[in-house]
Design a protein around this motif. Structure first.
Motif, PDB file in Angstrom:
ATOM      1  N   LEU A  21      17.825  14.607  42.133  1.00  0.00           N
ATOM      2  CA  LEU A  21      16.712  14.695  41.195  1.00  0.00           C
ATOM      3  C   LEU A  21      15.631  13.666  41.479  1.00  0.00           C
ATOM      4  CD1 LEU A  21      18.810  15.225  37.958  1.00  0.00           C
ATOM      5  CD2 LEU A  21      17.873  16.939  39.518  1.00  0.00           C
ATOM      6  N   ASP A  22      14.385  14.101  41.360  1.00  0.00           N
ATOM      7  CA  ASP A  22      13.221  13.246  41.518  1.00  0.00           C
ATOM      8  C   ASP A  22      13.044  12.443  40.235  1.00  0.00           C
ATOM      9  OD1 ASP A  22      10.731  12.101  41.893  1.00  0.00           O
ATOM     10  OD2 ASP A  22       9.713  13.973  42.360  1.00  0.00           O
ATOM     11  N   SER A  23      13.056  11.119  40.332  1.00  0.00           N
ATOM     12  CA  SER A  23      12.962  10.251  39.152  1.00  0.00           C
ATOM     13  C   SER A  23      11.551  10.095  38.605  1.00  0.00           C
ATOM     14  CB  SER A  23      13.506   8.855  39.487  1.00  0.00           C
ATOM     15  OG  SER A  23      14.867   8.935  39.815  1.00  0.00           O
ATOM     16  N   VAL A  24      10.517  10.422  39.381  1.00  0.00           N
ATOM     17  CA  VAL A  24       9.146  10.224  38.904  1.00  0.00           C
ATOM     18  C   VAL A  24       8.325  11.509  38.836  1.00  0.00           C
ATOM     19  CG1 VAL A  24       9.039   7.852  39.714  1.00  0.00           C
ATOM     20  CG2 VAL A  24       8.179   9.678  41.172  1.00  0.00           C
ATOM     21  N   GLY A  25       8.767  12.547  39.471  1.00  0.00           N
ATOM     22  CA  GLY A  25       8.019  13.797  39.491  1.00  0.00           C
ATOM     23  C   GLY A  25       8.945  14.981  39.331  1.00  0.00           C
ATOM     24  N   ALA A  26       8.549  16.084  39.925  1.00  0.00           N
ATOM     25  CA  ALA A  26       9.332  17.314  39.805  1.00  0.00           C
ATOM     26  C   ALA A  26       9.708  17.875  41.176  1.00  0.00           C
ATOM     27  CB  ALA A  26       8.537  18.344  39.017  1.00  0.00           C
ATOM     28  N   LEU A  27       9.888  17.001  42.151  1.00  0.00           N
ATOM     29  CA  LEU A  27      10.203  17.451  43.505  1.00  0.00           C
ATOM     30  C   LEU A  27      11.673  17.155  43.817  1.00  0.00           C
ATOM     31  CD1 LEU A  27       8.901  18.788  45.959  1.00  0.00           C
ATOM     32  CD2 LEU A  27       8.429  16.524  46.851  1.00  0.00           C
ATOM     33  N   ASP A  28      12.563  17.909  43.173  1.00  0.00           N
ATOM     34  CA  ASP A  28      13.993  17.744  43.420  1.00  0.00           C
ATOM     35  C   ASP A  28      14.338  18.200  44.833  1.00  0.00           C
ATOM     36  OD1 ASP A  28      14.127  16.912  40.795  1.00  0.00           O
ATOM     37  OD2 ASP A  28      14.957  18.793  40.053  1.00  0.00           O
ATOM     38  N   LEU A  29      15.455  17.702  45.346  1.00  0.00           N
ATOM     39  CA  LEU A  29      15.926  18.074  46.679  1.00  0.00           C
ATOM     40  C   LEU A  29      17.199  18.894  46.549  1.00  0.00           C
ATOM     41  CD1 LEU A  29      15.433  14.662  48.507  1.00  0.00           C
ATOM     42  CD2 LEU A  29      13.895  16.648  48.513  1.00  0.00           C
ATOM     43  N   GLU A  30      17.220  20.037  47.208  1.00  0.00           N
ATOM     44  CA  GLU A  30      18.378  20.935  47.179  1.00  0.00           C
ATOM     45  C   GLU A  30      19.181  20.769  48.460  1.00  0.00           C
ATOM     46  OE1 GLU A  30      19.233  25.701  46.676  1.00  0.00           O
ATOM     47  OE2 GLU A  30      17.295  25.059  47.431  1.00  0.00           O
ATOM     48  N   PRO A  31      20.513  20.573  48.342  1.00  0.00           N
ATOM     49  CA  PRO A  31      21.329  20.447  49.544  1.00  0.00           C
ATOM     50  C   PRO A  31      21.521  21.807  50.224  1.00  0.00           C
ATOM     51  CG  PRO A  31      22.712  20.357  47.595  1.00  0.00           C
ATOM     52  CD  PRO A  31      21.289  20.427  47.117  1.00  0.00           C
ATOM     53  N   LEU A  32      21.361  21.820  51.524  1.00  0.00           N
ATOM     54  CA  LEU A  32      21.617  23.010  52.330  1.00  0.00           C
ATOM     55  C   LEU A  32      22.698  22.642  53.339  1.00  0.00           C
ATOM     56  CD1 LEU A  32      17.911  24.042  52.785  1.00  0.00           C
ATOM     57  CD2 LEU A  32      19.578  25.086  51.268  1.00  0.00           C
ATOM     58  N   GLY A  33      23.771  23.381  53.349  1.00  0.00           N
ATOM     59  CA  GLY A  33      24.933  22.996  54.130  1.00  0.00           C
ATOM     60  C   GLY A  33      25.779  22.053  53.290  1.00  0.00           C
ATOM     61  N   THR A  34      26.690  21.336  53.929  1.00  0.00           N
ATOM     62  CA  THR A  34      27.573  20.417  53.223  1.00  0.00           C
ATOM     63  C   THR A  34      26.964  19.027  53.223  1.00  0.00           C
ATOM     64  OG1 THR A  34      29.495  21.710  53.900  1.00  0.00           O
ATOM     65  CG2 THR A  34      29.918  19.480  53.133  1.00  0.00           C
ATOM     66  N   VAL A  35      26.336  18.676  52.118  1.00  0.00           N
ATOM     67  CA  VAL A  35      25.742  17.349  51.947  1.00  0.00           C
ATOM     68  C   VAL A  35      26.683  16.551  51.057  1.00  0.00           C
ATOM     69  CG1 VAL A  35      23.779  16.067  51.029  1.00  0.00           C
ATOM     70  CG2 VAL A  35      23.393  18.236  52.231  1.00  0.00           C
ATOM     71  N   ASN A  36      27.194  15.451  51.570  1.00  0.00           N
ATOM     72  CA  ASN A  36      28.181  14.649  50.852  1.00  0.00           C
ATOM     73  C   ASN A  36      27.538  13.447  50.173  1.00  0.00           C
ATOM     74  OD1 ASN A  36      30.277  16.325  51.856  1.00  0.00           O
ATOM     75  ND2 ASN A  36      30.250  15.191  53.761  1.00  0.00           N
ATOM     76  N   HIS A  37      28.192  12.949  49.125  1.00  0.00           N
ATOM     77  CA  HIS A  37      27.774  11.727  48.438  1.00  0.00           C
ATOM     78  C   HIS A  37      28.572  10.574  49.020  1.00  0.00           C
ATOM     79  CE1 HIS A  37      27.891   8.736  45.139  1.00  0.00           C
ATOM     80  NE2 HIS A  37      26.640   9.101  44.999  1.00  0.00           N
ATOM     81  N   LEU A  56      18.458  18.162  53.149  1.00  0.00           N
ATOM     82  CA  LEU A  56      17.967  18.308  51.786  1.00  0.00           C
ATOM     83  C   LEU A  56      16.575  18.905  51.865  1.00  0.00           C
ATOM     84  CD1 LEU A  56      19.077  14.831  50.455  1.00  0.00           C
ATOM     85  CD2 LEU A  56      20.050  17.027  49.792  1.00  0.00           C
ATOM     86  N   ALA A  57      16.317  19.939  51.067  1.00  0.00           N
ATOM     87  CA  ALA A  57      15.024  20.621  51.089  1.00  0.00           C
ATOM     88  C   ALA A  57      14.358  20.513  49.720  1.00  0.00           C
ATOM     89  CB  ALA A  57      15.213  22.096  51.445  1.00  0.00           C
ATOM     90  N   ALA A  58      13.041  20.356  49.725  1.00  0.00           N
ATOM     91  CA  ALA A  58      12.284  20.265  48.479  1.00  0.00           C
ATOM     92  C   ALA A  58      12.371  21.583  47.724  1.00  0.00           C
ATOM     93  CB  ALA A  58      10.831  19.930  48.775  1.00  0.00           C
ATOM     94  N   VAL A  59      12.610  21.496  46.417  1.00  0.00           N
ATOM     95  CA  VAL A  59      12.671  22.657  45.538  1.00  0.00           C
ATOM     96  C   VAL A  59      11.339  22.749  44.804  1.00  0.00           C
ATOM     97  CG1 VAL A  59      13.843  23.693  43.558  1.00  0.00           C
ATOM     98  CG2 VAL A  59      15.151  22.399  45.239  1.00  0.00           C
ATOM     99  N   GLY A  60      10.695  23.878  44.872  1.00  0.00           N
ATOM    100  CA  GLY A  60       9.435  24.045  44.152  1.00  0.00           C
ATOM    101  C   GLY A  60       8.233  23.751  45.017  1.00  0.00           C
ATOM    102  N   THR A  61       7.140  23.431  44.370  1.00  0.00           N
ATOM    103  CA  THR A  61       5.872  23.208  45.055  1.00  0.00           C
ATOM    104  C   THR A  61       5.733  21.749  45.447  1.00  0.00           C
ATOM    105  OG1 THR A  61       4.881  24.961  43.728  1.00  0.00           O
ATOM    106  CG2 THR A  61       3.375  23.441  44.833  1.00  0.00           C
TER     107      THR A  61
END
Length: 86
Positions: A21-37, A56-61
């Motif tokens: 999640l984007d803490s200051v805007g609305a540009l969340d990142l979506e994991p593609l493939g197996t993205v680990n924490h 990680l790919a940007a979700v939205g505009t």
């Protein structure tokens, strides 16, 4: 100029799964493939990308400011292995 001036996006990477999640805007990142924490350098979060088929790919505009001629990206990067020539 401070890195916080005109800040467009900031990802803490502390989510253990799902979108980062984007803490200051609305540009969340979506994991593609197996993205680990994993444990981060600062705070509680980081992502581990186990192969070139994960990212990680940007979700939205994406904000128009991202296409500006001048910008700064900041972050920590650790490379476990590398191949190729220099």
């Amino acid at each position: 100029m401070s890195t916080l001036t005109k800040l467009i996006a900031y990802w803490r990477m502390d989510e253990s799964s799902g979108n980062r999640l984007d803490s200051v805007g609305a540009l969340d990142l979506e994991p593609l493939g197996t993205v680990n924490h994993t444990t981060g350098k600062l705070g509680d979060g980081a992502v581990a990308l186990p192969s070139a088929a994960t990212w990680l790919a940007a979700v939205g505009t994406v904000p128009a400011d991202f296409s500006a001629a001048t910008m700064t990206l900041a972050g920590w990067l650790r490379i476990d292995t590398a191949s190729g020539t220099s």
